[in-house]
Design an enzyme around this catalytic site. Sequence first.
Site, PDB file in Angstrom:
ATOM      1  N   ARG A 114       6.764  -4.015   5.724  1.00 59.90           N
ATOM      2  CA  ARG A 114       7.671  -5.161   5.742  1.00 59.90           C
ATOM      3  C   ARG A 114       8.529  -5.099   4.477  1.00 59.90           C
ATOM      4  O   ARG A 114       8.065  -5.382   3.382  1.00 59.90           O
ATOM      5  CB  ARG A 114       6.863  -6.464   5.803  1.00 59.90           C
ATOM      6  N   HIS A 133       7.492 -12.297   3.795  1.00 58.47           N
ATOM      7  CA  HIS A 133       6.750 -12.673   4.997  1.00 58.47           C
ATOM      8  C   HIS A 133       7.581 -13.634   5.834  1.00 58.47           C
ATOM      9  O   HIS A 133       7.712 -13.480   7.041  1.00 58.47           O
ATOM     10  CB  HIS A 133       5.426 -13.316   4.610  1.00 58.47           C
ATOM     11  N   TYR A 149       3.594 -10.421  -5.492  1.00 58.21           N
ATOM     12  CA  TYR A 149       2.376  -9.677  -5.161  1.00 58.21           C
ATOM     13  C   TYR A 149       2.577  -8.194  -4.885  1.00 58.21           C
ATOM     14  O   TYR A 149       1.608  -7.489  -4.613  1.00 58.21           O
ATOM     15  CB  TYR A 149       1.667 -10.341  -3.975  1.00 58.21           C
TER      16      TYR A 149
END
Length: 389
Positions: A266, A270, A279
């Site tokens: 990805r 998100h 992160y």
Amino acid sequence: MTPSDRDATGLLTRPDDFVQLITPNGERHRDAEFDPWVADVDAAALGRLYRDMAIVRRLDTEATALQRQGELALWPPLAGQEAAQIGSARALRDDDFVFSSYREHAVAWCRGVTPADVHIVWRGSAASGWNPYEHGMAVPQIIIGAQALHATGYAMGLAWEGSDAASIAYFGDGATSEGDVNEALVFAASFDAPVVFFCQNNQWAISEPVGLQSKQPLARRADGFGMPGIRVDGNDVLAVLAATRTALDRARRGEGPTFIEAVTYRLGPHTTADDPKRYRTDTELAEWRERDPITRVLALLEGMGVDVAGLEREVAAEADTAAAEMRAAITTITDPEPMSVFDHVYAERNSHLERQRERYARYLAMFDEADGSTAGTGAAASDPDGGAR
């Protein structure tokens, strides 16, 4: 990859192995097992797959911009996962049925859903965007993994009816930790359901890495449920097409379910409410950009003698037109009447729902009274029977 890389169940034995037919630099990698499944994909067909991926990426970029500009409430980008979705969706027949999560916009594109119908839900203007039976695709499932159960039940029904159609469930790596997915795998294996479980392993379940959820490649989980597992390069549209065709053929022949793990990434957040920089590292992102699913197809086409520059110009123009049409459709959507939220909850009205209607009508009327309006947003303005009950 060689036959020795596989164990008796057909699973890949080394965790860094997967089926790959197009390398990141655009070279055609030969595979005796999977090449026959894409023998019909010539330069023209490969160009069409590129077209799908390029247009969908452009639409995805436009949707992100629409959300940032306040036209959509939220948006879950798919950038980086185009090959996984296009390659698998283009393997389906019209009578197959798709059960997806909230990120399979490219699958919806392949099933003939208009971009505006995909986005209307994310604007908050409708509870669902399309009629599932017109496109062979259920509206997106927000509850993580629930669609795997829906796909399994549908597939069991297909088998009982004697149909050779199949269903496919799309979900992410995070969903494999959910009970619904594992229960679906149990039922599908027990009843030899003609269903394909298509896991897009995009490396991150929101902010948790896949390595925290599984110490083995996700495809190996299939072995525990008694079904084949295929681990495929999810950024390789040709390999994904071949793997999905293999799984669908098995389902059509009555041999039951298959689990596919498409290893992809990805590139974006998100959702637009997420900040992936919290992160993951820039180095990781750069490494995956080098494995881009679109550029490798262009490189292969160029090696086949295709006028890649001309193809890019043609597709870019088409993509810009599609994005402009989508924007125009989204920004001109009329907001629904507030009381219409009750219209399709039940087939018939009942006292429980009527009490909620009455309370909500009184709540809306408070705003009419405050601004002195007589037109109103209350029940009387939208209730065809003349007011709240």
